[in-house]
Design a protein around this motif. Structure first.
Motif, PDB file in Angstrom:
ATOM      1  N   LEU A   1      96.165 -13.012 -11.591  1.00  0.00           N
ATOM      2  CA  LEU A   1      95.228 -12.429 -12.553  1.00  0.00           C
ATOM      3  C   LEU A   1      95.977 -11.812 -13.725  1.00  0.00           C
ATOM      4  O   LEU A   1      95.577 -11.979 -14.893  1.00  0.00           O
ATOM      5  CB  LEU A   1      94.359 -11.374 -11.864  1.00  0.00           C
ATOM      6  N   ILE A   2      97.068 -11.120 -13.440  1.00  0.00           N
ATOM      7  CA  ILE A   2      97.864 -10.529 -14.510  1.00  0.00           C
ATOM      8  C   ILE A   2      98.457 -11.620 -15.393  1.00  0.00           C
ATOM      9  O   ILE A   2      98.441 -11.516 -16.634  1.00  0.00           O
ATOM     10  CB  ILE A   2      98.982  -9.644 -13.926  1.00  0.00           C
ATOM     11  N   PHE A   3      98.959 -12.688 -14.772  1.00  0.00           N
ATOM     12  CA  PHE A   3      99.513 -13.797 -15.560  1.00  0.00           C
ATOM     13  C   PHE A   3      98.440 -14.393 -16.477  1.00  0.00           C
ATOM     14  O   PHE A   3      98.683 -14.592 -17.677  1.00  0.00           O
ATOM     15  CB  PHE A   3     100.059 -14.889 -14.641  1.00  0.00           C
TER      16      PHE A   3
ATOM     17  N   VAL B   1      95.804 -23.440 -28.393  1.00  0.00           N
ATOM     18  CA  VAL B   1      95.680 -22.417 -27.362  1.00  0.00           C
ATOM     19  C   VAL B   1      95.835 -23.034 -25.967  1.00  0.00           C
ATOM     20  O   VAL B   1      96.547 -22.491 -25.112  1.00  0.00           O
ATOM     21  CB  VAL B   1      94.322 -21.689 -27.474  1.00  0.00           C
ATOM     22  N   ALA B   2      95.176 -24.166 -25.736  1.00  0.00           N
ATOM     23  CA  ALA B   2      95.250 -24.810 -24.425  1.00  0.00           C
ATOM     24  C   ALA B   2      96.672 -25.267 -24.116  1.00  0.00           C
ATOM     25  O   ALA B   2      97.181 -25.068 -23.003  1.00  0.00           O
ATOM     26  CB  ALA B   2      94.294 -26.001 -24.369  1.00  0.00           C
ATOM     27  N   THR B   3      97.342 -25.871 -25.098  1.00  0.00           N
ATOM     28  CA  THR B   3      98.720 -26.335 -24.900  1.00  0.00           C
ATOM     29  C   THR B   3      99.655 -25.168 -24.630  1.00  0.00           C
ATOM     30  O   THR B   3     100.528 -25.224 -23.748  1.00  0.00           O
ATOM     31  CB  THR B   3      99.204 -27.119 -26.131  1.00  0.00           C
ATOM     32  N   TRP B   4      99.483 -24.098 -25.391  1.00  0.00           N
ATOM     33  CA  TRP B   4     100.284 -22.883 -25.231  1.00  0.00           C
ATOM     34  C   TRP B   4     100.125 -22.335 -23.816  1.00  0.00           C
ATOM     35  O   TRP B   4     101.103 -22.017 -23.131  1.00  0.00           O
ATOM     36  CB  TRP B   4      99.825 -21.863 -26.263  1.00  0.00           C
ATOM     37  N   ARG B   5      98.887 -22.239 -23.355  1.00  0.00           N
ATOM     38  CA  ARG B   5      98.622 -21.681 -22.033  1.00  0.00           C
ATOM     39  C   ARG B   5      99.158 -22.568 -20.909  1.00  0.00           C
ATOM     40  O   ARG B   5      99.698 -22.070 -19.918  1.00  0.00           O
ATOM     41  CB  ARG B   5      97.114 -21.460 -21.865  1.00  0.00           C
ATOM     42  N   VAL B   6      99.006 -23.870 -21.054  1.00  0.00           N
ATOM     43  CA  VAL B   6      99.519 -24.781 -20.027  1.00  0.00           C
ATOM     44  C   VAL B   6     101.040 -24.687 -19.949  1.00  0.00           C
ATOM     45  O   VAL B   6     101.622 -24.674 -18.856  1.00  0.00           O
ATOM     46  CB  VAL B   6      99.078 -26.230 -20.314  1.00  0.00           C
TER      47      VAL B   6
ATOM     48  N   LEU C   1     102.819 -22.071 -20.661  1.00  0.00           N
ATOM     49  CA  LEU C   1     103.112 -20.803 -20.000  1.00  0.00           C
ATOM     50  C   LEU C   1     102.899 -20.907 -18.494  1.00  0.00           C
ATOM     51  O   LEU C   1     103.668 -20.335 -17.705  1.00  0.00           O
ATOM     52  CB  LEU C   1     102.226 -19.693 -20.578  1.00  0.00           C
ATOM     53  N   LEU C   2     101.876 -21.638 -18.079  1.00  0.00           N
ATOM     54  CA  LEU C   2     101.624 -21.832 -16.653  1.00  0.00           C
ATOM     55  C   LEU C   2     102.775 -22.587 -16.001  1.00  0.00           C
ATOM     56  O   LEU C   2     103.224 -22.225 -14.904  1.00  0.00           O
ATOM     57  CB  LEU C   2     100.311 -22.589 -16.450  1.00  0.00           C
ATOM     58  N   ILE C   3     103.244 -23.634 -16.659  1.00  0.00           N
ATOM     59  CA  ILE C   3     104.369 -24.404 -16.117  1.00  0.00           C
ATOM     60  C   ILE C   3     105.589 -23.500 -15.949  1.00  0.00           C
ATOM     61  O   ILE C   3     106.265 -23.537 -14.912  1.00  0.00           O
ATOM     62  CB  ILE C   3     104.701 -25.589 -17.052  1.00  0.00           C
ATOM     63  N   ARG C   4     105.851 -22.692 -16.951  1.00  0.00           N
ATOM     64  CA  ARG C   4     106.993 -21.773 -16.881  1.00  0.00           C
ATOM     65  C   ARG C   4     106.804 -20.758 -15.759  1.00  0.00           C
ATOM     66  O   ARG C   4     107.749 -20.431 -15.023  1.00  0.00           O
ATOM     67  CB  ARG C   4     107.160 -21.061 -18.226  1.00  0.00           C
ATOM     68  N   TYR C   5     105.596 -20.258 -15.608  1.00  0.00           N
ATOM     69  CA  TYR C   5     105.294 -19.275 -14.562  1.00  0.00           C
ATOM     70  C   TYR C   5     105.490 -19.877 -13.165  1.00  0.00           C
ATOM     71  O   TYR C   5     106.082 -19.246 -12.281  1.00  0.00           O
ATOM     72  CB  TYR C   5     103.848 -18.801 -14.733  1.00  0.00           C
ATOM     73  N   LEU C   6     105.011 -21.084 -12.971  1.00  0.00           N
ATOM     74  CA  LEU C   6     105.145 -21.738 -11.675  1.00  0.00           C
ATOM     75  C   LEU C   6     106.608 -22.037 -11.346  1.00  0.00           C
ATOM     76  O   LEU C   6     107.017 -21.984 -10.177  1.00  0.00           O
ATOM     77  CB  LEU C   6     104.334 -23.030 -11.651  1.00  0.00           C
ATOM     78  N   LYS C   7     107.371 -22.334 -12.374  1.00  0.00           N
ATOM     79  CA  LYS C   7     108.775 -22.676 -12.159  1.00  0.00           C
ATOM     80  C   LYS C   7     109.639 -21.459 -11.884  1.00  0.00           C
ATOM     81  O   LYS C   7     110.449 -21.451 -10.939  1.00  0.00           O
ATOM     82  CB  LYS C   7     109.316 -23.434 -13.380  1.00  0.00           C
TER      83      LYS C   7
ATOM     84  N   ALA D   1     106.868 -18.446  -9.380  1.00  0.00           N
ATOM     85  CA  ALA D   1     106.407 -18.997  -8.100  1.00  0.00           C
ATOM     86  C   ALA D   1     107.473 -19.844  -7.415  1.00  0.00           C
ATOM     87  O   ALA D   1     107.328 -20.215  -6.249  1.00  0.00           O
ATOM     88  CB  ALA D   1     105.147 -19.826  -8.316  1.00  0.00           C
ATOM     89  N   LYS D   2     108.529 -20.203  -8.156  1.00  0.00           N
ATOM     90  CA  LYS D   2     109.663 -20.959  -7.606  1.00  0.00           C
ATOM     91  C   LYS D   2     109.270 -22.355  -7.125  1.00  0.00           C
ATOM     92  O   LYS D   2     109.862 -22.876  -6.176  1.00  0.00           O
ATOM     93  CB  LYS D   2     110.322 -20.184  -6.458  1.00  0.00           C
ATOM     94  N   LEU D   3     108.281 -22.962  -7.752  1.00  0.00           N
ATOM     95  CA  LEU D   3     107.965 -24.350  -7.451  1.00  0.00           C
ATOM     96  C   LEU D   3     108.852 -25.244  -8.311  1.00  0.00           C
ATOM     97  O   LEU D   3     109.343 -24.824  -9.354  1.00  0.00           O
ATOM     98  CB  LEU D   3     106.484 -24.638  -7.739  1.00  0.00           C
ATOM     99  N   THR D   4     109.050 -26.474  -7.867  1.00  0.00           N
ATOM    100  CA  THR D   4     109.918 -27.378  -8.617  1.00  0.00           C
ATOM    101  C   THR D   4     109.311 -28.766  -8.725  1.00  0.00           C
ATOM    102  O   THR D   4     108.463 -29.152  -7.927  1.00  0.00           O
ATOM    103  CB  THR D   4     111.291 -27.510  -7.925  1.00  0.00           C
ATOM    104  N   GLY D   5     109.775 -29.494  -9.735  1.00  0.00           N
ATOM    105  CA  GLY D   5     109.466 -30.909  -9.870  1.00  0.00           C
ATOM    106  C   GLY D   5     107.999 -31.269  -9.766  1.00  0.00           C
ATOM    107  O   GLY D   5     107.141 -30.767 -10.504  1.00  0.00           O
ATOM    108  N   LEU D   6     107.708 -32.147  -8.810  1.00  0.00           N
ATOM    109  CA  LEU D   6     106.357 -32.673  -8.630  1.00  0.00           C
ATOM    110  C   LEU D   6     105.360 -31.567  -8.299  1.00  0.00           C
ATOM    111  O   LEU D   6     104.196 -31.627  -8.712  1.00  0.00           O
ATOM    112  CB  LEU D   6     106.354 -33.727  -7.518  1.00  0.00           C
ATOM    113  N   ALA D   7     105.813 -30.542  -7.584  1.00  0.00           N
ATOM    114  CA  ALA D   7     104.921 -29.444  -7.214  1.00  0.00           C
ATOM    115  C   ALA D   7     104.409 -28.714  -8.452  1.00  0.00           C
ATOM    116  O   ALA D   7     103.224 -28.343  -8.527  1.00  0.00           O
ATOM    117  CB  ALA D   7     105.634 -28.469  -6.280  1.00  0.00           C
ATOM    118  N   VAL D   8     105.281 -28.512  -9.434  1.00  0.00           N
ATOM    119  CA  VAL D   8     104.864 -27.852 -10.671  1.00  0.00           C
ATOM    120  C   VAL D   8     103.835 -28.703 -11.403  1.00  0.00           C
ATOM    121  O   VAL D   8     102.816 -28.198 -11.882  1.00  0.00           O
ATOM    122  CB  VAL D   8     106.083 -27.581 -11.585  1.00  0.00           C
TER     123      VAL D   8
END
Length: 234
Positions: A95-97, A132-137, A139-145, A148-155
């Motif tokens: 939620l904070i992210f 806005v949508a591209t920017w947010r996506v 940021l989500l990819i960066r956050y997950l990587k 959240a420590k996800l990698t590759g296909l999981a991200v």
């Protein structure tokens, strides 16, 4: 640390976060500050989206839709990604992210309708949505990587699957066009002739519907693989 120092740290971290610079929010001590910032900026974006619309509903003028959006989207992301066993994963952290990604949406508050023709203004609003949508996506990819420590296909799947399912669901319910028109500010003055907005909508919808089954299969496979890895490590 004083109250003003806490606010200053939160604002500096938010700017770094939006600029894709290394930033590690202190959620333990400042989590509620980040949450408040997210809610306030989402509210401002919601108010700004409709402040110059003569036909908006009261709840739209009050920005309630944008505030509800961050809570609903957070639930969806948290629920979909949790089975992949990401690190540092809780509903509040998600939620904070999501709240921290709210400031770019203030672009919608620019009253382009007052300075340009309706056609040009609507086209500009489409591009605001794309930015806005591209920017947010991103940021989500960066956050997950990095968090959240996800990698590759999981991200990739953790990013694409929730979005694809949301769009596919709207399509099945036959409400993807009204939702899209609201998002880009067409709600009161819909476009009668197909243009770039419709092309973007058809493209996104088509890709989502076509690839949702494959993403879902990959998602299930990742869950099984992740559980096997964790089980063998215990």
């Amino acid at each position: 640390m004083t109250h003003s120092e806490k606010i200053r740290e939160v604002l500096i971290t938010e700017i770094k976060f939006l600029a894709f610079r290394p930033a590690k929010p202190d959620l333990k001590n400042l989590g509620n500050y980040y949450l408040a910032l997210g809610i306030i900026t989402a509210w401002l974006a919601g108010v700004g989206r409709y402040w110059d619309s003569p036909k908006a509903e009261l709840w739209q003028y009050l920005g309630l839709g944008s505030v509800a959006y961050i809570f609903i989207l957070s639930i969806i992301l948290w629920a979909f990604i949790a089975p992949l066993r990401p690190e540092n994963w809780s509903y509040k952290s998600v939620l904070i992210f999501v709240g921290m990604t709210s400031p770019p949406a203030i672009l919608y508050a620019i009253p382009v309708e007052q300075y340009f023709t309706l056609k040009i203004a609507q086209t500009m609003n489409v591009w605001f949505l794309v930015v806005v949508a591209t920017w947010r996506v991103a940021l989500l990819i960066r956050y997950l990587k990095y968090s959240a420590k996800l990698t590759g296909l999981a991200v990739f799947i953790a990013t694409a699957l929730p979005l694809a399912i949301i769009i596919s669901t709207l399509t099945i319910m036959n409400i993807e066009q009204p939702v899209f028109q609201i998002m880009v500010g067409f709600g009161q003055e819909p476009i009668k002739q197909p243009n770039i907005a419709h092309v973007i909508l058809w493209l996104i919808t088509g890709i989502s519907v076509i690839f949702s089954p494959s993403l879902l299969v990959g998602y299930i496979g990742l869950i099984i693989q992740r559980n096997k890895i964790l089980s063998s490590a215990e």
